[in-house]
Write an enzyme that holds these catalytic residues in place. Structure first.
Site, PDB file in Angstrom:
ATOM      1  N   LEU A 141     -12.070  -7.002   1.918  1.00  0.00           N
ATOM      2  CA  LEU A 141     -10.722  -6.417   2.200  1.00  0.00           C
ATOM      3  C   LEU A 141      -9.996  -5.563   1.293  1.00  0.00           C
ATOM      4  O   LEU A 141     -10.311  -6.354  -0.048  1.00  0.00           O
ATOM      5  CB  LEU A 141      -9.502  -7.473   2.655  1.00  0.00           C
ATOM      6  CG  LEU A 141      -8.279  -6.962   3.149  1.00  0.00           C
ATOM      7  CD1 LEU A 141      -8.194  -5.984   4.178  1.00  0.00           C
ATOM      8  CD2 LEU A 141      -7.284  -8.304   3.216  1.00  0.00           C
ATOM      9  N   HIS A 142      -9.685  -4.521   1.214  1.00  0.00           N
ATOM     10  CA  HIS A 142      -8.860  -3.654   0.102  1.00  0.00           C
ATOM     11  C   HIS A 142      -7.822  -2.763   0.703  1.00  0.00           C
ATOM     12  O   HIS A 142      -8.163  -2.324   1.904  1.00  0.00           O
ATOM     13  CB  HIS A 142     -10.041  -3.062  -0.898  1.00  0.00           C
ATOM     14  CG  HIS A 142     -10.819  -2.231  -0.259  1.00  0.00           C
ATOM     15  ND1 HIS A 142     -12.034  -2.729   0.488  1.00  0.00           N
ATOM     16  CD2 HIS A 142     -11.006  -0.881  -0.324  1.00  0.00           C
ATOM     17  CE1 HIS A 142     -12.734  -1.726   1.021  1.00  0.00           C
ATOM     18  NE2 HIS A 142     -11.936  -0.490   0.539  1.00  0.00           N
ATOM     19  N   GLN A 143      -6.887  -2.722   0.048  1.00  0.00           N
ATOM     20  CA  GLN A 143      -5.732  -1.598   0.351  1.00  0.00           C
ATOM     21  C   GLN A 143      -5.768  -0.587  -0.582  1.00  0.00           C
ATOM     22  O   GLN A 143      -5.894  -0.666  -1.812  1.00  0.00           O
ATOM     23  CB  GLN A 143      -4.527  -2.385   0.555  1.00  0.00           C
ATOM     24  CG  GLN A 143      -3.206  -1.358   0.882  1.00  0.00           C
ATOM     25  CD  GLN A 143      -2.006  -1.720   1.286  1.00  0.00           C
ATOM     26  OE1 GLN A 143      -1.784  -2.173   2.451  1.00  0.00           O
ATOM     27  NE2 GLN A 143      -1.303  -2.447   0.334  1.00  0.00           N
TER      28      GLN A 143
END
Length: 197
Positions: free
Chosen positions: A155-157
């Site tokens: 996960l990464h924003q």
């Protein structure tokens, strides 16, 4: 324009072209001499040369926290998540906020991870605005490879600063982004402006 004669080296020779062979002991002669090559400077890729590619099986977002902030391009570390620069930025200052845990989807994150991802995102927006004087942001997550996630397993924003005039013909015509600062310089400016508790 006379061509450079790189033939027989002679200590007493001239400066090249019609004057004789180039003196290889005086490299300053070649500074500014045009040639047929276009150059794309990518010094940020030295990390792969100096330390080697971690491999396709190793998650870069799991490896990054074990490295120094400078080598991993980490801007800030929290308890559950951290922020680092995107190696392939859309614009200067393009940050990624990642949980330390190797999870793929946002709904797998704990309440603590969600809160810290949000907090780091807000701080990043303030710091980028202070340092870069941008006009807006694109913020978002691509969930899964089918949705465009380059690294779908972790996960990464994305936090992408935007300016009113940041779009030009380069990406459309030449599939090229013009970035005014090197990644190390961007990391240093953001890290130095990041508030420390």
């Amino acid at each position: 324009m006379a061509r450079l004669n790189l033939g027989s080296y002679d200590e007493g020779a001239g400066t090249g072209g019609d004057d004789g062979p180039v003196r290889v002991d005086d490299p300053s002669y070649l500074v500014g001499v045009p040639d047929e090559f276009q150059r794309l400077w990518t010094p940020h890729r030295m990390v792969y040369i100096q330390q080697g590619d971690p491999g396709h099986d190793d998650c870069p977002f799991c490896v990054a926290p074990s490295m120094s902030d400078e080598d991993a391009l980490i801007v800030a570390r929290g308890k559950y998540a951290y922020a680092l620069l995107n190696l392939f930025p859309y614009n200067s200052g393009h940050l990624l906020v990642c949980p330390y845990r190797h999870i793929a989807m946002y709904d797998e994150a704990t309440p603590e991870e969600v809160a810290e991802i949000g907090s780091i995102t807000q701080t990043a927006m303030r710091v980028i605005r202070e340092v870069s004087h941008n006009d807006g942001f694109n913020i978002g997550m691509n969930q899964g490879a089918v949705a465009g996630a380059g690294i779908s397993a972790h996960l990464h924003q994305h936090i992408v600063p935007r300016w009113a005039q940041d779009a030009n013909f380069f990406p459309i015509i030449a599939r090229t982004k013009a970035l005014p600062q090197l990644l190390g310089e961007v990391r240093a400016s953001l890290a130095n402006a990041w508030p420390h508790p």
